[in-house]
Design an enzyme around this catalytic site. Structure first.
Site, PDB file in Angstrom:
ATOM      1  N   ASP A   1     -10.344   0.894  -5.291  1.00  0.00           N
ATOM      2  CA  ASP A   1     -10.693   2.622  -5.810  1.00  0.00           C
ATOM      3  C   ASP A   1     -11.117   2.584  -6.760  1.00  0.00           C
ATOM      4  O   ASP A   1     -10.754   1.651  -7.632  1.00  0.00           O
ATOM      5  CB  ASP A   1      -9.804   3.154  -5.719  1.00  0.00           C
TER       6      ASP A   1
ATOM      7  N   LYS B   1     -16.459   6.781 -11.718  1.00  0.00           N
ATOM      8  CA  LYS B   1     -17.237   8.115 -13.042  1.00  0.00           C
ATOM      9  C   LYS B   1     -16.247   7.697 -14.273  1.00  0.00           C
ATOM     10  O   LYS B   1     -15.264   7.286 -13.594  1.00  0.00           O
ATOM     11  CB  LYS B   1     -16.491   9.651 -12.736  1.00  0.00           C
TER      12      LYS B   1
ATOM     13  N   ASP C   1       1.263  -1.242   0.053  1.00  0.00           N
ATOM     14  CA  ASP C   1      -0.201  -0.180  -0.488  1.00  0.00           C
ATOM     15  C   ASP C   1       0.708   1.158   0.286  1.00  0.00           C
ATOM     16  O   ASP C   1       1.476   0.665   0.571  1.00  0.00           O
ATOM     17  CB  ASP C   1      -0.442   0.195   1.048  1.00  0.00           C
TER      18      ASP C   1
ATOM     19  N   ASP D   1     -17.603  -3.523  -3.192  1.00  0.00           N
ATOM     20  CA  ASP D   1     -19.189  -3.094  -2.590  1.00  0.00           C
ATOM     21  C   ASP D   1     -19.711  -2.445  -3.321  1.00  0.00           C
ATOM     22  O   ASP D   1     -20.696  -1.658  -3.601  1.00  0.00           O
ATOM     23  CB  ASP D   1     -18.804  -2.427  -1.268  1.00  0.00           C
TER      24      ASP D   1
ATOM     25  N   PHE E   1     -15.438  -1.526   7.390  1.00  0.00           N
ATOM     26  CA  PHE E   1     -15.748  -1.211   7.166  1.00  0.00           C
ATOM     27  C   PHE E   1     -17.226  -1.314   5.691  1.00  0.00           C
ATOM     28  O   PHE E   1     -17.808  -0.749   4.981  1.00  0.00           O
ATOM     29  CB  PHE E   1     -14.813  -0.731   5.472  1.00  0.00           C
TER      30      PHE E   1
ATOM     31  N   THR F   1     -15.377  -6.501   7.686  1.00  0.00           N
ATOM     32  CA  THR F   1     -14.246  -6.144   8.154  1.00  0.00           C
ATOM     33  C   THR F   1     -15.076  -4.511   8.812  1.00  0.00           C
ATOM     34  O   THR F   1     -16.809  -5.086   7.799  1.00  0.00           O
ATOM     35  CB  THR F   1     -13.535  -4.927   7.367  1.00  0.00           C
TER      36      THR F   1
END
Length: 275
Positions: free
Chosen positions: A175, A179, A125, A211, A250, A248
């Site tokens: 990510d 768009k 990361d 998701d 999130f 998680t």
């Protein structure tokens, strides 16, 4: 989990309470963490290209900064693209290695590493607070099977890993770039899969989760069409969440909002084998 670039402020020398953001005014050219991850390990050695991660800033807590300073020389890897690494030397053993791209704050990574100590996890990361948090979790829980990579995973795959070096690839909640004009920035693309296939052993598992349903559909389409991978699901669709992938915080928040989480499990096909 996010693969987002961060530029946190470095810790000062004064003591801090755990959980308190670190504030420090650095002199020009002074590294944020002298013994920690470098701000731009690959520098200008490689061509500029469209990146799949989104730069953003966030602060580093005192505990995260301490972990970066203490543990980076032992468990950290700057992805500079200047050498081919020996994973056996990096981990100190010849156990299977799974690459995880984008681990956020590292809670799920640490939980999976604890649940399967015979699997080495190279977690990559560019989120400095997350790097410090994962190192802290690994240290507190005695997770000697975790190494933290700092930098661009594409450079790691292309320049620093040998063919057939990996036993698995995990990409959780990348990510989604929602768009349409940004879809080219999504990580799971044919070119990425072709590169990843060269570093994955035959039979290695690629596990993605998202998701964002439109991205999940694109992942399924791209993986299904790629000649180097086959779906582990007989119906050719999404997979149930495996027990080894923890739910998680999130993800739980997304589910509470009505989001649908899709897992994809594809296997690396041996060269020359029909799917």
């Amino acid at each position: 989990m996010s693969d987002s670039l961060n530029s946190p402020e470095a810790p000062s020398e004064a003591p801090h309470a755990p959980g308190v953001p670190v504030r420090h005014t650095r002199a020009k050219g002074e590294p944020r963490f002298p013994d920690g991850p470098r701000a731009d390990p690959a520098g200008s050695h490689f061509e500029r290209r469209i990146r799949s991660f989104q730069p953003r800033r966030s602060r580093v807590t005192a505990g995260q900064a301490d972990a970066l300073q203490r543990l980076w020389p032992k468990w950290g890897l700057d992805i500079d693209g200047q050498q081919v690494i020996d994973l056996g030397v990096l981990f100190g053993n010849d156990r299977p290695v799974v690459l995880e791209i984008g681990f956020g704050m590292g809670e799920a990574t640490a939980q999976m590493a604890a649940g399967d100590p015979d699997i080495n996890v190279l977690a990559v990361d560019v989120h400095t607070p997350g790097q410090g948090n994962l190192l802290n979790l690994a240290d507190r829980n005695g997770l000697a099977n975790v190494r933290v990579g700092n930098g661009d995973a594409i450079i790691l795959l292309r320049e620093m890993l040998r063919p057939d070096a990996l036993d698995g690839l995990r990409v959780y909640f990348p990510d989604p770039w929602p768009k349409k004009r940004h879809h080219k920035r999504r990580l799971i693309q044919p070119e990425f899969l072709t590169l990843a296939a060269t570093r994955l052993k035959p039979g290695a598992l690629v596990h993605c989760a998202t998701d964002w349903e439109p991205y999940a559909e694109q992942m399924l389409e791209v993986l299904s069409a790629h000649p180097d991978f086959e779906n582990t699901q007989r119906d050719g669709g999404f997979a149930p969440r495996p027990e080894y992938r923890p739910l998680t915080r999130f993800e739980g928040q997304g589910l509470d909002k009505g989001h649908v989480v899709n897992d994809l499990l594809f296997r690396r096909v041996p060269a020359g084998q029909d799917r």
